[in-house]
Enzyme design. Sequence first.
Site, PDB file in Angstrom:
ATOM      1  N   TYR A 186      -1.694  -0.974  10.481  1.00 57.01           N
ATOM      2  CA  TYR A 186      -1.882  -1.331   9.075  1.00 57.01           C
ATOM      3  C   TYR A 186      -0.944  -0.701   8.582  1.00 57.01           C
ATOM      4  CZ  TYR A 186      -3.661  -1.460   4.443  1.00 57.01           C
ATOM      5  OH  TYR A 186      -4.004  -1.709   3.300  1.00 57.01           O
TER       6      TYR A 186
ATOM      7  N   SER B 147       0.833  -1.214   0.030  1.00 56.03           N
ATOM      8  CA  SER B 147       0.079   0.047  -0.109  1.00 56.03           C
ATOM      9  C   SER B 147       0.773   1.158   0.076  1.00 56.03           C
ATOM     10  CB  SER B 147      -0.796  -0.179   1.288  1.00 56.03           C
ATOM     11  OG  SER B 147      -1.422   1.200   1.365  1.00 56.03           O
TER      12      SER B 147
HETATM   13  N1  NAP Z   1      -9.022  -0.744  -1.172  1.00 58.19           N
HETATM   14  C1  NAP Z   1      -7.785  -0.123  -0.716  1.00 58.19           C
HETATM   15  O1  NAP Z   1      -8.007   1.235  -0.663  1.00 58.19           O
HETATM   16  C2  NAP Z   1      -6.518  -0.575  -0.675  1.00 58.19           C
HETATM   17  C3  NAP Z   1      -5.372   0.223  -0.836  1.00 58.19           C
HETATM   18  C4  NAP Z   1      -3.847  -0.223  -0.641  1.00 58.19           C
HETATM   19  C5  NAP Z   1      -3.872  -1.562  -0.094  1.00 58.19           C
HETATM   20  N2  NAP Z   1      -4.988  -2.430  -0.342  1.00 58.19           N
HETATM   21  C6  NAP Z   1      -4.711  -4.013  -0.067  1.00 58.19           C
HETATM   22  O2  NAP Z   1      -5.259  -4.661  -1.302  1.00 58.19           O
HETATM   23  C7  NAP Z   1      -5.677  -5.993  -0.864  1.00 58.19           C
HETATM   24  C8  NAP Z   1      -7.126  -6.279  -1.217  1.00 58.19           C
HETATM   25  O3  NAP Z   1      -7.893  -5.470  -0.624  1.00 58.19           O
HETATM   26  P1  NAP Z   1      -9.195  -4.984  -1.323  1.00 58.19           P
HETATM   27  O4  NAP Z   1      -9.246  -3.547  -1.294  1.00 58.19           O
HETATM   28  O5  NAP Z   1      -9.431  -5.918  -2.898  1.00 58.19           O
HETATM   29  O6  NAP Z   1     -10.135  -5.340  -0.361  1.00 58.19           O
HETATM   30  P2  NAP Z   1     -11.660  -6.363   0.113  1.00 58.19           P
HETATM   31  O7  NAP Z   1     -12.425  -6.312  -1.294  1.00 58.19           O
HETATM   32  O8  NAP Z   1     -11.999  -6.275   1.154  1.00 58.19           O
HETATM   33  O9  NAP Z   1     -10.576  -7.794  -0.374  1.00 58.19           O
HETATM   34  C9  NAP Z   1      -9.942  -8.576   0.343  1.00 58.19           C
HETATM   35  C10 NAP Z   1      -9.833  -9.976   0.385  1.00 58.19           C
HETATM   36  O10 NAP Z   1      -9.058 -10.285   1.260  1.00 58.19           O
HETATM   37  C11 NAP Z   1      -9.986 -11.668   1.706  1.00 58.19           C
HETATM   38  N3  NAP Z   1      -9.682 -11.845   3.238  1.00 58.19           N
HETATM   39  C12 NAP Z   1      -9.567 -11.244   4.084  1.00 58.19           C
HETATM   40  N4  NAP Z   1      -9.348 -11.810   5.219  1.00 58.19           N
HETATM   41  C13 NAP Z   1      -8.995 -12.947   5.048  1.00 58.19           C
HETATM   42  C14 NAP Z   1      -8.800 -13.978   5.669  1.00 58.19           C
HETATM   43  N5  NAP Z   1      -8.492 -14.169   6.875  1.00 58.19           N
HETATM   44  N6  NAP Z   1      -8.438 -15.405   5.052  1.00 58.19           N
HETATM   45  C15 NAP Z   1      -8.407 -15.384   3.566  1.00 58.19           C
HETATM   46  N7  NAP Z   1      -8.883 -14.422   2.878  1.00 58.19           N
HETATM   47  C16 NAP Z   1      -9.188 -13.142   3.595  1.00 58.19           C
HETATM   48  C17 NAP Z   1     -11.111 -11.359   1.482  1.00 58.19           C
HETATM   49  O11 NAP Z   1     -11.901 -12.355   1.334  1.00 58.19           O
HETATM   50  P3  NAP Z   1     -13.095 -13.205   2.400  1.00 58.19           P
HETATM   51  O12 NAP Z   1     -13.684 -12.154   3.076  1.00 58.19           O
HETATM   52  O13 NAP Z   1     -13.646 -14.048   1.512  1.00 58.19           O
HETATM   53  O14 NAP Z   1     -12.089 -14.175   3.126  1.00 58.19           O
HETATM   54  C18 NAP Z   1     -11.174 -10.618   0.280  1.00 58.19           C
HETATM   55  O15 NAP Z   1     -11.223 -11.423  -0.877  1.00 58.19           O
HETATM   56  C19 NAP Z   1      -5.423  -6.079   0.562  1.00 58.19           C
HETATM   57  O16 NAP Z   1      -4.175  -6.483   0.930  1.00 58.19           O
HETATM   58  C20 NAP Z   1      -5.426  -4.422   1.187  1.00 58.19           C
HETATM   59  O17 NAP Z   1      -4.664  -4.320   2.404  1.00 58.19           O
HETATM   60  C21 NAP Z   1      -6.303  -2.073  -0.568  1.00 58.19           C
END
Ligand code: NAP
Length: 261
Positions: free
Chosen positions: A150, A137
């Site tokens: 985080y 991130s």
């Molecule tokens: N959105 C942003 O602004 C942003 C910015 C920078 C970085 N990121 C990073 O991008 C990545 C993806 O996030 P996203 O934005 O796509 O959010 P998201 O839509 O909430 O996706 C998160 C994914 O991780 C899975 N997950 C969460 N906890 C888990 C667990 N205990 N075991 C297995 N799977 C798990 C969730 O699936 P289930 O709930 O089905 O398990 C979901 O598929 C993350 O690492 C996040 O930190 C996001």
Amino acid sequence: MKTALITGASSGIGAIYAERLARRGYDLILVARDAAKLSALAARLEASSGRKVDTIAADLGVQADLRRVEQRLASDSGIAMLVNNAGLGAVKSLVDSTPEELDTLINVNVTALTRLTRAAAPGMVARGAGAIINISSIVALKPELLNGVYGGSKAYVLALSQSLHHELGDKGVQVQAVLPGAIATPFWDRAGHAVDNLPAEWVMTPEDLVDAALAGFDQGELVTVPSLPDLDDYNRMEQARHAMAGNLSRNKPAARYVTAA
Ligand SMILES: NC(=O)c1ccc[n+]([C@@H]2O[C@H](COP(=O)([O-])OP(=O)(O)OC[C@H]3O[C@@H](n4cnc5c(N)ncnc54)[C@H](OP(=O)(O)O)[C@@H]3O)[C@@H](O)[C@H]2O)c1
């Protein structure tokens, strides 16, 4: 036949990686907790791309589940790419978080990511080919933007990727850390802060993010910051960091720390 294993593929960024990598000709193994969402995505992608799409329903914060994913990574020699994307955020400060909340975040964002990398890397090294994409991130560079835990977890992902590149880069394993800014995914609602509260000019779609990240991957970038307009800004920081290296470990303290006895 090449296969990509994507964690956190049930929604957001991971689901777009799944779609884009299927389009690029990868068979897929999709990992997340929500089995129903994974099956629905797998069926849709198999129909649209003709690729083979497998799913593993697993909670990466649970040891037994994590071990099942590790075993698949270690035993399946077709896995050419690992996308360590699963992760969760938090907007609470460290002092407002329970110890259990901190554990959950660190277990998924740090421990699981590390263990899955450890499971995948030896086979890739033995085959002399493979790729590991770690979703960090921009808070790795600016942890003050969200909360310390985080930000700390994502700084770890960046540092691990830099270290892995140093270890594996000349063994045929391509490593990339992706540093997204704010992305419009369920991440924000799950962390307790609706994405609509952010200025629209800060927020990118997950489609644009993944396409830019894959363009960076194709260019062989170790670190991809999809939003950053001027790459020189990042390169200057890297040059300054490397320039310090020769002075970071010396046999005497710096003069400013030498006090009269
Ligand atoms: N959105 C942003 O602004 C942003 C910015 C920078 C970085 N990121 C990073 O991008 C990545 C993806 O996030 P996203 O934005 O796509 O959010 P998201 O839509 O909430 O996706 C998160 C994914 O991780 C899975 N997950 C969460 N906890 C888990 C667990 N205990 N075991 C297995 N799977 C798990 C969730 O699936 P289930 O709930 O089905 O398990 C979901 O598929 C993350 O690492 C996040 O930190 C996001």
